[in-house]
Design an enzyme around this catalytic site. Sequence first.
Site, PDB file in Angstrom:
ATOM      1  CG  HIS A  28      -2.135  -1.034   1.050  1.00  0.00           C
ATOM      2  ND1 HIS A  28      -3.005  -1.197   2.234  1.00  0.00           N
ATOM      3  CD2 HIS A  28      -2.474  -1.562  -0.111  1.00  0.00           C
ATOM      4  CE1 HIS A  28      -3.986  -2.146   1.672  1.00  0.00           C
ATOM      5  NE2 HIS A  28      -3.586  -2.258   0.454  1.00  0.00           N
ATOM      6  CG  ASN A  40      -7.033  -9.646  14.311  1.00  0.00           C
ATOM      7  OD1 ASN A  40      -7.110  -8.553  15.437  1.00  0.00           O
ATOM      8  ND2 ASN A  40      -7.013  -9.274  13.310  1.00  0.00           N
ATOM      9  N   GLY A  93      -3.040  -8.999  12.494  1.00  0.00           N
ATOM     10  CA  GLY A  93      -3.401  -7.764  12.739  1.00  0.00           C
ATOM     11  C   GLY A  93      -3.968  -7.040  11.640  1.00  0.00           C
ATOM     12  CB  THR A  94      -5.061  -7.446   8.431  1.00  0.00           C
ATOM     13  OG1 THR A  94      -5.774  -6.636   7.348  1.00  0.00           O
ATOM     14  CG2 THR A  94      -4.738  -8.875   8.049  1.00  0.00           C
ATOM     15  CB  SER A  95     -10.269  -5.665   9.801  1.00  0.00           C
ATOM     16  OG  SER A  95      -9.847  -4.660   8.525  1.00  0.00           O
TER      17      SER A  95
HETATM   18  P1  OAD Z   1      -7.849  -2.346  10.228  1.00  0.00           P
HETATM   19  O1  OAD Z   1      -7.860  -1.043  11.172  1.00  0.00           O
HETATM   20  O2  OAD Z   1      -8.930  -2.460   9.297  1.00  0.00           O
HETATM   21  O3  OAD Z   1      -7.954  -3.308  11.180  1.00  0.00           O
HETATM   22  C1  OAD Z   1      -6.636  -3.570  12.273  1.00  0.00           C
HETATM   23  C2  OAD Z   1      -7.057  -5.073  12.799  1.00  0.00           C
HETATM   24  O4  OAD Z   1      -5.919  -5.058  13.776  1.00  0.00           O
HETATM   25  C3  OAD Z   1      -8.284  -5.432  13.593  1.00  0.00           C
HETATM   26  O5  OAD Z   1      -8.500  -6.705  13.006  1.00  0.00           O
HETATM   27  C4  OAD Z   1      -7.720  -5.430  14.929  1.00  0.00           C
HETATM   28  O6  OAD Z   1      -8.628  -6.468  15.570  1.00  0.00           O
HETATM   29  C5  OAD Z   1      -6.475  -5.701  15.034  1.00  0.00           C
HETATM   30  N1  OAD Z   1      -5.503  -5.146  16.217  1.00  0.00           N
HETATM   31  C6  OAD Z   1      -5.783  -4.093  16.818  1.00  0.00           C
HETATM   32  N2  OAD Z   1      -4.903  -3.880  17.796  1.00  0.00           N
HETATM   33  C7  OAD Z   1      -4.096  -5.210  17.679  1.00  0.00           C
HETATM   34  C8  OAD Z   1      -2.978  -5.586  18.466  1.00  0.00           C
HETATM   35  N3  OAD Z   1      -2.504  -4.945  19.613  1.00  0.00           N
HETATM   36  N4  OAD Z   1      -2.845  -6.830  18.128  1.00  0.00           N
HETATM   37  C9  OAD Z   1      -3.119  -7.563  17.123  1.00  0.00           C
HETATM   38  N5  OAD Z   1      -4.122  -7.028  16.445  1.00  0.00           N
HETATM   39  C10 OAD Z   1      -4.782  -6.099  16.561  1.00  0.00           C
HETATM   40  O7  OAD Z   1      -6.445  -2.364   9.526  1.00  0.00           O
HETATM   41  P2  OAD Z   1      -6.087  -3.016   8.233  1.00  0.00           P
HETATM   42  O8  OAD Z   1      -6.510  -4.201   8.135  1.00  0.00           O
HETATM   43  O9  OAD Z   1      -4.430  -3.129   8.211  1.00  0.00           O
HETATM   44  O10 OAD Z   1      -5.302   0.892   3.306  1.00  0.00           O
HETATM   45  O11 OAD Z   1      -6.659  -2.130   7.045  1.00  0.00           O
HETATM   46  C11 OAD Z   1      -6.481  -2.491   5.773  1.00  0.00           C
HETATM   47  C12 OAD Z   1      -6.184  -1.262   4.956  1.00  0.00           C
HETATM   48  O12 OAD Z   1      -7.306  -0.424   5.041  1.00  0.00           O
HETATM   49  C13 OAD Z   1      -4.923  -0.462   5.117  1.00  0.00           C
HETATM   50  O13 OAD Z   1      -3.756  -0.727   4.783  1.00  0.00           O
HETATM   51  C14 OAD Z   1      -5.540   1.206   4.762  1.00  0.00           C
HETATM   52  C15 OAD Z   1      -6.990   1.030   5.090  1.00  0.00           C
HETATM   53  O14 OAD Z   1      -7.788   1.791   4.518  1.00  0.00           O
HETATM   54  C16 OAD Z   1      -5.081   2.079   2.953  1.00  0.00           C
HETATM   55  O15 OAD Z   1      -4.994   3.009   3.484  1.00  0.00           O
HETATM   56  C17 OAD Z   1      -4.928   2.024   1.277  1.00  0.00           C
END
Ligand code: OAD
Length: 234
Positions: free
Chosen positions: A113, A206, A180-182
């Site tokens: 990204h 996660n 750690g990705t949703s």
């Molecule tokens: P999200 O904010 O959608 O998801 C974050 C994930 O991290 C969730 O599933 C939480 O449960 C988990 N989480 C939070 N704190 C945590 C911790 N301490 N340990 C383990 N897990 C934890 O973020 P992404 O999935 O990265 O793209 O989002 C994907 C994309 O959406 C990003 O790259 C960005 C965004 O729009 C762009 O901007 C192009």
Amino acid sequence: MEFKRVVVLTGAGISAESGIRTFRDQNGLWEDHPIEDVATPEGFHRNPNLVYQFYNLRRAQLLDSNVKPNAAHQVLAEFETEHIARGGHFTLITQNVDNLHQRAGNQRIIPMHGQLQSALCSVSGLSTPWTSDLTAEHYCQCCATPSPLRPDIVWFGEVPYQLDDCFDAVAQADLFVSIGTSGKVYPAAGFMQVAQEAGAETVELNLEKTSNAFDQGYYGPATEVVVDFFSRLM
Ligand code: OAD
């Protein structure tokens, strides 16, 4: 079981304990910044200054001495070194635009990204290292007529970097670990299924379960579950 080809996909959750806000959790970035304003080409066209400012704040945060790789980033770097030394293959695909995997020492990273510490020429598509504020007054040095630079971030509606490399690595993996990705944003969200169809063992690490489809899941803060999982693997 010994895994030879390991692919790890990371999202914002791995950097949460380093002080970087995630996107969709409570108090996530998308709560007070509409995606269509700050993460689309159309939003940038409408109000470039708002978009420059949004990413300038995020870029500046990376220079804060309190923001550093945490134990989860570190164990992935140790794992890569050890796994490669044992003759294995390793790819770290990250959706994160921070530089924490790089600072932890991982080498085989695909920042699909984009990266905060990079500026993109909107005409040539050339990326330039960039650590300070970026504004509409900054122009590239790559074009005959200098063109405006923009944040080197893949916005919604744009194609992620090295997508073919991502799919190749995922399709050949025998272990695929999602951290750690949703799982809300494609194409990254589709990697798990590709890996599974290719016969890989799939694992989710996660804070909470995002899907029932993974073969294994371990839930808790990344600094605990990622460290436990990869320490056991080494
Ligand atoms: P999200 O904010 O959608 O998801 C974050 C994930 O991290 C969730 O599933 C939480 O449960 C988990 N989480 C939070 N704190 C945590 C911790 N301490 N340990 C383990 N897990 C934890 O973020 P992404 O999935 O990265 O793209 O989002 C994907 C994309 O959406 C990003 O790259 C960005 C965004 O729009 C762009 O901007 C192009």
